[in-house]
Scaffold this motif. Structure first.
Motif, PDB file in Angstrom:
ATOM      1  N   GLN A   1       6.334   0.498  -0.017  1.00  0.00           N
ATOM      2  CA  GLN A   1       5.128   1.203  -0.457  1.00  0.00           C
ATOM      3  C   GLN A   1       5.466   2.165  -1.570  1.00  0.00           C
ATOM      4  O   GLN A   1       6.480   2.871  -1.516  1.00  0.00           O
ATOM      5  CB  GLN A   1       4.487   1.954   0.707  1.00  0.00           C
ATOM      6  N   GLY A   2       4.638   2.139  -2.609  1.00  0.00           N
ATOM      7  CA  GLY A   2       4.838   3.018  -3.748  1.00  0.00           C
ATOM      8  C   GLY A   2       5.675   2.422  -4.859  1.00  0.00           C
ATOM      9  O   GLY A   2       5.700   2.953  -5.952  1.00  0.00           O
ATOM     10  N   GLU A   3       6.368   1.308  -4.591  1.00  0.00           N
ATOM     11  CA  GLU A   3       7.204   0.701  -5.620  1.00  0.00           C
ATOM     12  C   GLU A   3       6.392  -0.178  -6.562  1.00  0.00           C
ATOM     13  O   GLU A   3       6.751  -0.359  -7.713  1.00  0.00           O
ATOM     14  CB  GLU A   3       8.330  -0.115  -4.990  1.00  0.00           C
ATOM     15  N   PHE A   4       5.298  -0.751  -6.066  1.00  0.00           N
ATOM     16  CA  PHE A   4       4.387  -1.542  -6.897  1.00  0.00           C
ATOM     17  C   PHE A   4       3.147  -0.686  -7.119  1.00  0.00           C
ATOM     18  O   PHE A   4       2.518  -0.230  -6.166  1.00  0.00           O
ATOM     19  CB  PHE A   4       4.011  -2.854  -6.204  1.00  0.00           C
ATOM     20  N   ILE A   5       2.816  -0.439  -8.364  1.00  0.00           N
ATOM     21  CA  ILE A   5       1.678   0.418  -8.688  1.00  0.00           C
ATOM     22  C   ILE A   5       0.414  -0.433  -8.736  1.00  0.00           C
ATOM     23  O   ILE A   5       0.312  -1.358  -9.539  1.00  0.00           O
ATOM     24  CB  ILE A   5       1.884   1.137 -10.042  1.00  0.00           C
ATOM     25  N   VAL A   6      -0.531  -0.126  -7.842  1.00  0.00           N
ATOM     26  CA  VAL A   6      -1.822  -0.810  -7.868  1.00  0.00           C
ATOM     27  C   VAL A   6      -2.735  -0.058  -8.818  1.00  0.00           C
ATOM     28  O   VAL A   6      -2.590   1.156  -9.016  1.00  0.00           O
ATOM     29  CB  VAL A   6      -2.445  -0.928  -6.462  1.00  0.00           C
ATOM     30  N   GLY A   7      -3.664  -0.789  -9.407  1.00  0.00           N
ATOM     31  CA  GLY A   7      -4.555  -0.174 -10.385  1.00  0.00           C
ATOM     32  C   GLY A   7      -6.002  -0.578 -10.182  1.00  0.00           C
ATOM     33  O   GLY A   7      -6.370  -1.146  -9.141  1.00  0.00           O
ATOM     34  N   ASP A   8      -6.793  -0.304 -11.188  1.00  0.00           N
ATOM     35  CA  ASP A   8      -8.225  -0.607 -11.139  1.00  0.00           C
ATOM     36  C   ASP A   8      -8.499  -2.102 -11.057  1.00  0.00           C
ATOM     37  O   ASP A   8      -9.602  -2.506 -10.715  1.00  0.00           O
ATOM     38  CB  ASP A   8      -8.929  -0.036 -12.374  1.00  0.00           C
ATOM     39  N   ASN A   9      -7.519  -2.920 -11.389  1.00  0.00           N
ATOM     40  CA  ASN A   9      -7.694  -4.371 -11.370  1.00  0.00           C
ATOM     41  C   ASN A   9      -7.220  -4.974 -10.051  1.00  0.00           C
ATOM     42  O   ASN A   9      -7.013  -6.180  -9.967  1.00  0.00           O
ATOM     43  CB  ASN A   9      -6.960  -5.012 -12.552  1.00  0.00           C
ATOM     44  N   ASP A  10      -7.029  -4.140  -9.024  1.00  0.00           N
ATOM     45  CA  ASP A  10      -6.591  -4.612  -7.712  1.00  0.00           C
ATOM     46  C   ASP A  10      -7.608  -4.211  -6.655  1.00  0.00           C
ATOM     47  O   ASP A  10      -8.237  -3.159  -6.749  1.00  0.00           O
ATOM     48  CB  ASP A  10      -5.225  -4.014  -7.358  1.00  0.00           C
ATOM     49  N   VAL A  11      -7.751  -5.072  -5.646  1.00  0.00           N
ATOM     50  CA  VAL A  11      -8.682  -4.861  -4.541  1.00  0.00           C
ATOM     51  C   VAL A  11      -7.874  -4.746  -3.257  1.00  0.00           C
ATOM     52  O   VAL A  11      -7.008  -5.583  -2.991  1.00  0.00           O
ATOM     53  CB  VAL A  11      -9.660  -6.066  -4.427  1.00  0.00           C
ATOM     54  N   LEU A  12      -8.150  -3.703  -2.461  1.00  0.00           N
ATOM     55  CA  LEU A  12      -7.530  -3.587  -1.143  1.00  0.00           C
ATOM     56  C   LEU A  12      -8.287  -4.518  -0.208  1.00  0.00           C
ATOM     57  O   LEU A  12      -9.443  -4.275   0.127  1.00  0.00           O
ATOM     58  CB  LEU A  12      -7.584  -2.149  -0.628  1.00  0.00           C
ATOM     59  N   LEU A  13      -7.636  -5.605   0.187  1.00  0.00           N
ATOM     60  CA  LEU A  13      -8.279  -6.620   1.017  1.00  0.00           C
ATOM     61  C   LEU A  13      -8.263  -6.230   2.491  1.00  0.00           C
ATOM     62  O   LEU A  13      -9.153  -6.587   3.247  1.00  0.00           O
ATOM     63  CB  LEU A  13      -7.559  -7.957   0.805  1.00  0.00           C
ATOM     64  N   GLY A  14      -7.241  -5.517   2.909  1.00  0.00           N
ATOM     65  CA  GLY A  14      -7.112  -5.110   4.303  1.00  0.00           C
ATOM     66  C   GLY A  14      -5.680  -4.723   4.596  1.00  0.00           C
ATOM     67  O   GLY A  14      -4.912  -4.420   3.680  1.00  0.00           O
ATOM     68  N   GLU A  15      -5.330  -4.754   5.891  1.00  0.00           N
ATOM     69  CA  GLU A  15      -3.972  -4.437   6.330  1.00  0.00           C
ATOM     70  C   GLU A  15      -3.468  -5.522   7.257  1.00  0.00           C
ATOM     71  O   GLU A  15      -4.246  -6.091   8.022  1.00  0.00           O
ATOM     72  CB  GLU A  15      -3.940  -3.113   7.092  1.00  0.00           C
TER      73      GLU A  15
END
Length: 125
Positions: free
Chosen positions: A47-61
């Motif tokens: 966690q934190g090593e890949f930067i998510v941005g505005d072009n990513d959707v949190l699908l779930g866990e």
């Protein structure tokens, strides 16, 4: 109204691998981009090593790990439930399961009309 189905789930084998990776690396996260080669497999990162941005959707866990998907890929797959599984093989070059002798794999199933309508009403798609 129909119960809202999860957009991403994991098999018991995937959950076990996630647990092993969390014990080894700490909190992890997933990203599904949809490109060729490594990009077509779900990638597992600390966690934190890949930067998510505005072009990513949190699908779930899955297994306590957030699972993101790129918006363009989400548009293709929004009618499906993603099922994260594990198969023998080599993981993606930058994915944490590389070297474990197995890799994450996406399986899917189409949502029923009722499931999709519930997701739409809830603003999930």
């Amino acid at each position: 109204m129909a119960e809202i189905s999860l957009q991403v789930i994991a098999t018991p084998a995937a959950l076990e691998l996630i647990k092993r990776l969390q014990e080894k690396y700490g909190p992890v996260m997933f990203h599904q981009s949809g490109g060729c080669c490594d990009g077509s497999s779900p990638m597992c990162y600390p966690q934190g090593e890949f930067i998510v941005g505005d072009n990513d959707v949190l699908l779930g866990e899955i297994g306590g790990a957030p699972f993101y998907i790129s918006k363009p890929q989400f548009e293709y797959w929004k009618h499906t439930q993603l099922i994260i599984d594990v198969v023998p093989g080599r993981g993606g070059m930058f994915s944490l399961e590389n070297g474990e002798g197995v890799r994450f794999l996406v399986r899917s199933r189409l949502f029923t009309d009722e499931e999709y309508a519930a997701l739409l009403a809830a603003g999930k798609v």
